[in-house]
Design a protein around this motif. Sequence first.
Motif, short mmCIF file in Angstrom:
data_model
loop_
_atom_site.label_atom_id
_atom_site.label_comp_id
_atom_site.label_asym_id
_atom_site.label_seq_id
_atom_site.Cartn_x
_atom_site.Cartn_y
_atom_site.Cartn_z
N LEU A 1 80.98 23.75 -2.10
CA LEU A 1 80.74 24.32 -3.42
C LEU A 1 82.05 24.32 -4.19
O LEU A 1 83.03 24.95 -3.79
CB LEU A 1 80.20 25.75 -3.28
CG LEU A 1 80.05 26.56 -4.56
CD1 LEU A 1 79.04 25.92 -5.50
CD2 LEU A 1 79.67 27.99 -4.24
N PHE A 2 82.10 23.61 -5.32
CA PHE A 2 83.33 23.49 -6.09
C PHE A 2 83.75 24.84 -6.67
O PHE A 2 82.95 25.57 -7.24
CB PHE A 2 83.14 22.49 -7.24
CG PHE A 2 84.34 22.39 -8.14
CD1 PHE A 2 85.48 21.72 -7.72
CD2 PHE A 2 84.32 22.99 -9.39
CE1 PHE A 2 86.58 21.63 -8.55
CE2 PHE A 2 85.43 22.90 -10.22
CZ PHE A 2 86.56 22.23 -9.81
N GLY B 1 81.31 27.73 -0.06
CA GLY B 1 79.93 27.49 0.31
C GLY B 1 79.77 26.07 0.79
O GLY B 1 80.40 25.15 0.27
N ARG B 2 78.95 25.90 1.81
CA ARG B 2 78.63 24.56 2.30
C ARG B 2 77.56 24.66 3.39
O ARG B 2 77.03 25.74 3.65
CB ARG B 2 79.87 23.85 2.84
CG ARG B 2 80.52 24.48 4.06
CD ARG B 2 81.33 23.44 4.82
NE ARG B 2 80.48 22.33 5.23
CZ ARG B 2 80.89 21.05 5.20
NH1 ARG B 2 82.10 20.74 4.78
NH2 ARG B 2 80.08 20.09 5.61
N ILE C 1 72.81 26.83 4.69
CA ILE C 1 73.85 26.89 3.68
C ILE C 1 74.20 28.35 3.47
O ILE C 1 73.31 29.21 3.39
CB ILE C 1 73.41 26.23 2.35
CG1 ILE C 1 74.56 26.23 1.35
CG2 ILE C 1 72.16 26.88 1.77
CD1 ILE C 1 74.31 25.38 0.11
N ALA C 2 75.50 28.64 3.43
CA ALA C 2 75.97 30.00 3.19
C ALA C 2 76.93 29.97 2.00
O ALA C 2 77.78 29.08 1.91
CB ALA C 2 76.69 30.55 4.42
N ASP D 1 90.53 31.30 -5.12
CA ASP D 1 91.41 31.12 -3.95
C ASP D 1 90.63 30.73 -2.71
O ASP D 1 91.23 30.18 -1.76
CB ASP D 1 92.20 32.41 -3.68
CG ASP D 1 93.42 32.54 -4.59
OD1 ASP D 1 93.52 31.74 -5.55
OD2 ASP D 1 94.26 33.42 -4.35
N ARG D 2 89.33 31.00 -2.70
CA ARG D 2 88.55 30.61 -1.52
C ARG D 2 88.33 29.10 -1.45
O ARG D 2 88.12 28.55 -0.37
CB ARG D 2 87.20 31.34 -1.54
CG ARG D 2 87.35 32.85 -1.35
CD ARG D 2 86.04 33.52 -1.02
NE ARG D 2 85.15 33.67 -2.16
CZ ARG D 2 85.17 34.67 -3.03
NH1 ARG D 2 86.10 35.63 -2.92
NH2 ARG D 2 84.30 34.75 -4.02
N PHE D 3 88.41 28.43 -2.61
CA PHE D 3 88.18 26.98 -2.60
C PHE D 3 89.32 26.22 -1.91
O PHE D 3 89.05 25.39 -1.03
CB PHE D 3 87.96 26.47 -4.02
CG PHE D 3 87.57 25.02 -4.08
CD1 PHE D 3 86.35 24.59 -3.57
CD2 PHE D 3 88.43 24.08 -4.62
CE1 PHE D 3 85.99 23.25 -3.61
CE2 PHE D 3 88.08 22.74 -4.68
CZ PHE D 3 86.86 22.33 -4.16
#
Length: 406
Positions: A227-228, A232-233, A244-245, A282-284
């Motif tokens: 997920l951009f 998530g993925r 998917i979460a 920051d999670r990306f």
Amino acid sequence: MLAQGILSDLRIVEASNFVAAPLGGLTLAQMGADVIRIDPLGGGLDFSRWPMSNDDVSLFWCGLNKSKRSVALNLGDPEGRELAMSLISAPGEGAGLFVTNFPPRGWLDYDKLKKRRADLIQVTLQGDHKGGSAVDYTVNARVGIPYVTGPVSDDAPVNHVLPAWDVATGHLVATGLLAAERHRSRTGQGQHVKLALEDVALSVMGHLGFIAEAQLGCARGRYGNDLFGAFGRDFACADGRRVIAIGLTLKQWNSLVEATGLAQTIEAIGVQLGLDLAKEGDRFPARRELCAAIGGWIAARSFADVAASFDRAGVCWAPYQTIDELVHTDPACSVENPLFDTVDQSGVGRVLSPRSALRFDAFDARAAGTAPALGEHTEAVLGEVLGIDGAAYGRLHDRGIVHGPW
């Protein structure tokens, strides 16, 4: 509570094919409008479009033309075209509303139709703003989505199976017609509303930041199933089931951390990378390390255990399932969901049929309908709207100008 629907006082004539324009008409019909299709004898370009039933009936056409009426006219004959124009411009307070995705010329020319009814509202869907030809798949290619879809390592374009621009445009067809009808009810003025499929795609690309992103020199790349801009993925459970979460909002992220019991591990990842993982952005950049930790937790458990943990914590998640699994095992896609009814569609059989997804407090939801047989309502509509009696209809039929149900 009125069962007929919130738009039951509107009569809309539709001459269309494929997705966006018929979807606009369907959206209005499912809210109670009387939507009358003008169909050529033998059906239009999409009348036999795949997928097909075992009896060679188009599931595509049936799906997009539920709850409408069909009038079959010989549009190659001047008398047939005259009947079509008369239907479009016929009197009535909630009439004089026309939707088409055919070029606005000949019997579809707005100026010609307006001479018959000055307050006519016509919504014409075009491919691009110049009136050129385009379909969802060519538009999608032009705006660049196939180059941000697919595996990170792949350089080739990946076409999307969902015609997203058609879907968005179909609902804008309905919105545009209702906005113009509201204007007419206040001013008495009709108008020609034009909408281009390509412009819908371009506008959405602008709304979502893709265009500005490229202008600022950081055009979007491929990130596979990640997920951009957040977390998530897809993940595989111990028994092979995939889920998917998503950790988009802080609440969603905290729920995922709680469900996995990985708070200390995730805190250490943030410290190691110098990132504040409470922040969506920051999670990306931490996705690789986060996916390794969360993916490892999921991989050690069965799907049932993962589902139970996620549900207890309120995680935003979903199982990956095929369309066949959706239809045969998921209660959301069944009559347990008030969206669906079971109907008998001619040439298809007994199938699930969705109502409008909108729910109005002041109106009962209109039951899901079926698609008409081609020309099923020709005689009835010509009688109701144009006052053509049985004898006159018979003469038109004998000359091949009109046709009843096939």
